[in-house]
Design a protein around this motif. Structure first.
Motif, short mmCIF file in Angstrom:
data_model
loop_
_atom_site.label_atom_id
_atom_site.label_comp_id
_atom_site.label_asym_id
_atom_site.label_seq_id
_atom_site.Cartn_x
_atom_site.Cartn_y
_atom_site.Cartn_z
N ASN A 177 0.83 -1.21 0.00
CA ASN A 177 0.00 0.00 0.00
C ASN A 177 0.86 1.26 0.00
OD1 ASN A 177 -2.39 -1.45 -0.01
ND2 ASN A 177 -2.66 -1.35 2.20
N ALA A 222 2.23 1.70 -3.41
CA ALA A 222 1.19 2.20 -4.32
C ALA A 222 0.99 3.70 -4.15
CB ALA A 222 -0.11 1.45 -4.08
N ILE A 223 1.03 4.17 -2.93
CA ILE A 223 0.88 5.62 -2.68
C ILE A 223 2.05 6.38 -3.28
CG2 ILE A 223 0.92 7.37 -0.84
CD1 ILE A 223 -0.71 5.37 0.86
N ILE A 271 3.95 5.48 -5.81
CA ILE A 271 3.82 5.43 -7.27
C ILE A 271 2.76 6.43 -7.74
CG2 ILE A 271 3.03 3.98 -9.20
CD1 ILE A 271 4.45 1.63 -7.77
N ASN A 272 1.64 6.51 -7.02
CA ASN A 272 0.59 7.46 -7.41
C ASN A 272 1.07 8.90 -7.26
OD1 ASN A 272 -1.43 5.71 -8.23
ND2 ASN A 272 -2.13 5.38 -6.14
N ILE A 273 1.82 9.20 -6.23
CA ILE A 273 2.37 10.55 -6.07
C ILE A 273 3.34 10.86 -7.20
CG2 ILE A 273 3.89 11.97 -4.62
CD1 ILE A 273 2.54 10.66 -2.19
N TYR A 274 4.19 9.90 -7.53
CA TYR A 274 5.14 10.07 -8.63
C TYR A 274 4.39 10.32 -9.95
CZ TYR A 274 8.75 9.06 -12.06
OH TYR A 274 9.61 9.13 -13.11
N ASN A 275 3.34 9.53 -10.20
CA ASN A 275 2.55 9.72 -11.43
C ASN A 275 1.89 11.09 -11.45
OD1 ASN A 275 3.20 7.23 -12.46
ND2 ASN A 275 1.36 6.23 -11.67
N PHE A 276 1.36 11.52 -10.30
CA PHE A 276 0.71 12.82 -10.22
C PHE A 276 1.70 13.95 -10.49
CE2 PHE A 276 -0.75 16.51 -7.73
CZ PHE A 276 -1.96 16.74 -8.37
#
Length: 168
Positions: free
Chosen positions: A148, A151-152, A154-159
């Motif tokens: 988890n 995943a957070i 990775i999502n911050i990096y994508n954002f």
């Protein structure tokens, strides 16, 4: 261990003396106030021990005995430390699958299921003595937490990447 066992036995005796829960709380609070009259922190500490910790360490069952007056008897007993490791999913599975047609089949189902419950509880109880207390359940929760967290990240990096691409 002896002091805790003695304290649990005294708690059980008080539960027998004051069977009504409200009467029990009132009388225990009076005893605490008498023994610690000027120390409110100590009073609060004792109340937490008695009303929260002992509540988890002591259990009770009610037995109907028509030959006695009153017919409903409450039996108090200490809960073994290993019982704290009874999995809720195992409990729910048992509750959902046990034959409830009458009390005899329910008790028979419980006795049959004890062969699964007891080893599982002892395995988890003894896991605390292993390196870092690792057992399958704790490893699962650690891996789940790390995935988890990943995943957070990775999502911050994508954002951040998406925002950066829009600016250029």
């Amino acid at each position: 261990k002896t002091s805790l066992g003695d304290a649990i036995n005294i708690y059980i005796l008080f539960r027998y003396i004051w069977d009504d829960p409200i009467e029990f709380q009132e009388n225990i609070r009076k005893l605490i106030e008498e023994n610690y009259p000027k120390d409110s922190d100590e009073q609060e500490f004792m109340e937490k021990i008695i009303f929260k910790i002992f509540k988890r360490l002591v259990g009770s069952i009610e037995i109907v005995d028509e030959s006695k007056d009153p017919a409903l008897l409450r039996i108090w007993f200490p809960i073994l430390a290993v019982c704290q490791h009874f999995h809720s999913d195992t409990k729910n599975s048992f509750i959902n699958t046990v034959d409830r047609s009458n009390s005899q089949t329910k008790i028979s189902g419980l006795l049959d299921a004890c062969g699964e419950f007891i080893p599982q509880m002892y395995t988890d109880y003894n896991a605390k003595d292993r390196f870092l207390g690792l057992n399958l359940k704790s490893v699962y929760y650690v891996v789940r937490f790390l995935s988890n967290l990943l995943a957070i990240v990775i999502n911050i990096y994508n954002f951040v990447t998406f925002e950066y691409d829009q600016e250029t």
